[in-house]
Design a protein around this motif. Structure first.
Motif, PDB file in Angstrom:
ATOM      1  N   ARG B 448       0.824  -1.220   0.000  1.00 26.43           N
ATOM      2  CA  ARG B 448       0.000   0.000   0.000  1.00 26.43           C
ATOM      3  C   ARG B 448       0.853   1.262   0.000  1.00 26.43           C
ATOM      4  O   ARG B 448       0.482   2.261  -0.565  1.00 26.43           O
ATOM      5  N   THR B 451       1.363   2.382  -3.435  1.00 30.31           N
ATOM      6  CA  THR B 451       0.262   2.742  -4.330  1.00 30.31           C
ATOM      7  C   THR B 451      -0.570   3.913  -3.804  1.00 30.31           C
ATOM      8  O   THR B 451      -1.044   4.732  -4.591  1.00 30.31           O
ATOM      9  N   VAL B 452      -0.732   4.005  -2.474  1.00 29.98           N
ATOM     10  CA  VAL B 452      -1.592   5.069  -1.942  1.00 29.98           C
ATOM     11  C   VAL B 452      -1.083   6.471  -2.318  1.00 29.98           C
ATOM     12  O   VAL B 452      -1.861   7.308  -2.762  1.00 29.98           O
ATOM     13  N   TRP B 455      -2.118   7.324  -5.822  1.00 25.69           N
ATOM     14  CA  TRP B 455      -3.534   7.666  -5.910  1.00 25.69           C
ATOM     15  C   TRP B 455      -3.799   9.079  -5.395  1.00 25.69           C
ATOM     16  O   TRP B 455      -4.535   9.844  -6.012  1.00 25.69           O
TER      17      TRP B 455
END
Lengths: 177, 783
Positions: B448, B451-452, B455
């Motif tokens: 995460r 990727t967070v 985003w």
């Protein structure tokens, strides 16, 4: 130095008479110079101290004093060789130079700690019994630093240009002279 | 503001202690400070969009140096990138660097240091303050790109980045000084205000200053022809690339141009180089991005291209262009950083960044793919992303201006935007598309932390696009520094819909054209290999050329001949001092001698000097030089300078002894073979002229004093009480000029150490058995 005769016993020197302690090879020795050095070396040292202390009032000072002391060692070296030098000074010349520099720099910085500007000097005065009032300046310490440093520089010179080259020649098989 | 900057540096200093407990907490702790900075800046947004927040700290008040800071709209926009993206990228780094990574410890501290100095750069309101932070960013960049220095490629790239940006930085410093002196102040806000009012005099000087400053901005922002350092710097870890070489540092040049542009944008010396370099960079960068196969290098050339775009927007336009500039500045940070982070995630997941090997990732990593597509859409200029707003405003700015200049720039930007859309498509296709004839790449899902942040950034681009009034308020405050060309320009605002018009057509053409170019990618790739000009080779040739020049100059000037060196020194002394003394000096009306005792001493000195020249044996020469020294000492005594004389005699004695020591090892005679007559005559002539000039100058100067000797009067008056010395020489040495004395004994210290090292070291150099640094040698040098 013949030990057989009783006359020699009472005034037999406790230290070697010649300067080096261990004697240089015979053909290098100049007796006249060695004897002269015996007399001159301490005299020059005292004179150098005189120059150091008198610097504030007449010609002299740390630089001249240090040079005179240095020359005394030069004389000793010329008479006794590097062995003679080592007999007097066990301290490394670079350490002496550093000590001198440190004394001067500390003298310069101490006033900062006391809250005044760098290199400020003050007059010190004491009254000694019999002698009377003796006064001096704190800047004398700066001169002491210079004195020590100059002595160190001369000794370093003797070490590098004197005994260094001596040993070089010895290693190369040349006659040391 | 200074406190915030310093806090970054202090925390960075103690961060390595934390890293010992693991890299992840270190990065997370590091991310706190940038986040706090962002909150602080946003809390002051009201003031920043109004009058601005100023702060100055006296640095060296007697020199007029100060650390001046100012938070305004442009700084705020940059802080969003520097601190906002910085915090996200530091969080991302926590996931990117493995727990055993040896590069993580220093990277965490350096990234935070960089965040601090970059913050200082964008807040600085003083040219010299800005310069200091500017160079600090170059240095941190060097350390981050070079990493541990165990890879040749990394070292070369780091050095190239450092050389290019520091070269530009030095040129910029020169420009800053010229500009500051012309304006009479180094405060940036004041200089810009004066420039806008046309109050800065000295036209030529200002032009030169601006050109020099532009060199600095161009090197930092990788403009043509300095751009190759940026793609080369991609050897750095991906978080570093995302932060320094996409979001923040490379924008420093653009930022500087944007900072100064309101004051100078109507000067041709300002906007012409910017327009030419900017559009050229945009096109070359975009074109090169189409040929690259490494995803990071695709993005790097894309960054080069976008920086050119930003340069044009900030430097070459008016109010609307400034609006577009701020919008694109934010947009670029918000789409380029997530794209880089996405590449890092892909690298983690598959072990490669080569777009020829990646296939089918859109099915394997759908979340990442969606975020990256969102970011790429902003890059290509698709509505409703922030990138679209910026691009619309950019086209509007130059189409509205019209004329040859406006249309040329607008068409240049259009072409550049076509390429932008093309490499955006190429990136998405290359990273996530399915390639024909290649199986889906095996994927190990990224965590995460990887990727967070991607985003968040991509959504930031979308949100700012939808909430365009916010972006407009920020950009509008900055753009208000410009006088709008007409009422229509004054009324323009950033918005998603301006109605049908040329700008919308341009946007559509850019996207359609870009997709078309992407379809023809095979042909494009073949074409792009045939580039006639290679800027990287230019850099390498420059560096190699400099080295060759250095070799030639050193070879010519350091010939290793003592007579040649002495002749050079003497000739320079004679040529510089001789004519001046002849023209300006007057021979003092003094008797030849004051006391009879001077006559024999002077005669002895002169005879000895002549005899030295004639002597053939070294020992004789040394003795004669000693005679000269003692003679001069005697003159001191006669003239009434006992201190000087004492020192002279002692030094003379010591040098005689030193000479004799050294002479033991030297041949008895000077040279075996006699030198040629002609060269002897030339040397004799030069020596004679030199001696006469120096002696004449000494006499002329000693009689040149016109006023009373005020300094020595003071010394004489102050010595007894002030220094407590009857001997004024001693008072000068240990009190009035005691600092000089300390300096001089320091020199003696160095000289003694030097002599010892030289004499004792050469002794071992001659021997084959042990070289320098052997224990015995060490022992000798130390005593």
């Amino acid at each position: 130095m013949n030990d057989d005769r009783p006359f020699d016993e009472w005034d037999r020197p406790t230290h070697g008479w010649m300067l080096p302690g261990t004697v240089r090879e015979g053909h290098d020795r100049t007796l006249l110079l060695e004897v002269a050095t015996r007399t001159l070396f301490p005299t020059m040292l005292v004179f150098s101290l005189y120059l150091l202390l008198v610097g504030h009032y007449s010609p002299g000072g740390g630089f001249s004093g240090g040079l005179v002391a240095g020359l005394a060692f030069v004389l000793r070296y010329t008479a006794g060789g590097s062995v003679g030098l080592g007999a007097v000074f066990a301290v490394r010349p670079p350490a002496i130079i550093g000590t001198g520099l440190a004394i001067s720099v500390c003298t310069a910085l101490v006033p900062l700690v006391l809250g005044v500007q760098v290199l400020t000097s003050a007059k010190l005065q004491v009254e000694l019994p019999l002698i009377g009032v003796v006064s001096t300046q704190t800047s004398l310490l700066l001169d002491v630093g210079v004195y020590v440093l100059i002595v160190g520089v001369v000794l370093d010179l003797l070490r590098s240009l004197g005994s260094g080259i001596d040993r070089d020649m010895h290693d190369a098989g040349e006659v040391v002279g | 503001m200074l406190a915030l900057v310093v806090a970054h540096l202090v925390v960075a200093l103690v961060l390595p202690l934390l890293s010992a407990r693991g890299h992840r907490p270190a990065f997370l702790v590091a991310a706190v400070l940038p986040a706090v900075t962002l909150v602080w800046a946003l809390a002051h947004a009201g003031a920043a969009l109004g009058p601005g927040v100023s702060e100055s700290v006296a640095w060296a008040p007697t020199l007029g140096l100060e650390l001046a800071f100012r938070l305004d709209a442009l700084s705020l926009a940059m802080i969003v990138l520097v601190s906002g993206l910085g915090a996200l990228i530091l969080v991302y780094s926590a996931g990117y660097f493995g727990p055993t990574s040896e590069e993580a410890t220093r990277s965490a501290a350096l990234l935070l240091t960089f965040a601090g100095v970059m913050l200082g750069l964008v807040l600085a309101d003083d040219l010299l303050t800005l310069y200091v932070f500017w160079e600090l960013t170059s240095i941190t960049s060097y350390l981050l790109v070079g990493q541990r220095g165990d890879k040749r490629e990394g070292r070369r790239a780091a050095l190239q980045a450092l050389l290019v940006t520091v070269f530009g930085g030095l040129s910029m410093l020169l420009g800053f000084v010229l500009l500051g002196e012309a304006a009479g102040t180094y405060r940036i806000s004041e200089i810009v205000a004066m420039g806008r009012a046309g109050e800065i005099g000295g036209g030529g000087m200002v032009s030169a200053a601006l050109l020099l400053i532009l060199v600095g901005a161009f090197t930092k922002s990788a403009q043509l022809p300095f751009h190759p350092w940026l793609p080369a710097a991609m050897v750095a870890p991906t978080p570093v690339s995302a932060y320094l070489h996409a979001a923040s540092m490379v924008k420093a040049g653009v930022y500087l141009v944007g900072r100064l542009a309101p004051g100078f944008s109507d000067l041709a010396v300002w906007w012409v180089p910017i327009a030419v370099a900017g559009i050229g960079t945009m096109l070359v960068g975009g074109w090169r991005a189409l040929a690259e196969t490494d995803l990071k290098r695709v993005l790097a050339f894309g960054t080069v291209s976008q920086l050119g775009f930003l340069m044009v927007l900030f430097g070459a336009g008016g109010r609307i262009s400034a609006l577009a500039g701020v919008a694109m500045l934010l947009a670029h940070g918000l789409f380029k950083a997530p794209l880089f982070m996405a590449v890092g995630a892909i690298d983690h997941a598959t072990g490669t960044r080569d777009l020829r090997q990646l296939s089918g990732l859109r099915h394997a990593l759908p979340g990442l793919a969606a975020a990256a597509v969102l970011a790429a859409a902003s890059m290509a200029g698709l509505p409703p992303m922030l990138g679209f707003l910026g691009k619309e405003a950019a086209f509007e700015a130059f189409l509205h201006e019209g004329g040859v200049r406006g249309w040329t720039i607008a068409l240049g930007l259009l072409l550049g935007s076509v390429l932008t859309a093309a490499y955006s498509a190429r990136f998405v296709w290359g990273a996530f598309g399915r390639k024909r004839g290649r199986d889906a790449t095996p994927v190990h899902p990224p965590g995460r932390l990887l990727t967070v942040p991607v985003w968040l950034c991509a959504l930031g681009g979308l949100a700012t696009g939808l909430a365009f009034p916010v972006a407009d308020a920020l950009a509008g405050t900055y753009a208000a520094q410009y006088v709008p060309a007409d009422a229509e320009a004054a009324e323009y605002h950033l918005a998603l819909w301006h109605g049908l018009g040329l700008p919308l057509l341009f946007s559509a053409v850019a996207i359609g054209g870009g997709l078309g170019v992407h379809r023809l990618r095979r042909q494009v790739k073949r074409l792009s290999r045939r580039t006639p000009f290679d800027a990287q080779a230019g850099y390498e040739n420059t560096v190699a050329g400099l080295e060759r020049v250095a070799v030639v100059v050193t070879g010519r000037s350091q010939v290793g001949s003592l007579p040649a060196y002495l002749a050079t020194i003497l000739a320079v002394v004679v040529a510089l001092i001789g004519p001046v003394t002849l023209l300006m000096g007057t021979w003092p009306a003094q008797p030849l001698y004051h006391q009879v005792a001077q006559v024999p001493l002077a005669v002895a000195v002169m005879v000895a000097a002549l005899a030295v020249v004639r002597s053939r044996r070294r020992f004789t020469a040394v003795l004669l030089v000693g005679v000269i020294g003692y003679g001069v000492g005697g003159l001191f005594v006669v003239e009434g300078a006992p201190d000087l004389a004492l020192a002279q005699f002692l030094v003379e004695t010591l040098s005689l002894v030193a000479f004799v020591f050294v002479l033991r090892r030297l041949p008895a005679h000077f040279t075996g073979k006699p030198t040629r007559r002609r060269s002897q005559w030339a040397k004799a002539a030069l020596a004679t002229v030199g001696g006469v000039v120096v002696a004449g100058v000494a006499v002329v100067l000693s009689g040149a004093r016109v006023g009373p000797a005020s300094a020595s009067d003071d010394f004489l008056a102050l010595a007894p009480d002030g220094a407590g010395a009857d001997n004024v020489i001693a008072a000068i040495l240990v009190d009035f000029r005691a600092l000089d004395t300390i300096g001089e004994i320091g020199v003696l210290f160095v000289a003694a150490a030097g002599v010892a090292s030289l004499v004792l070291a050469t002794r071992y150099d001659r021997r084959h058995s042990s070289g320098q640094g052997s224990p015995r040698h060490e022992e000798d040098v130390l005593g």
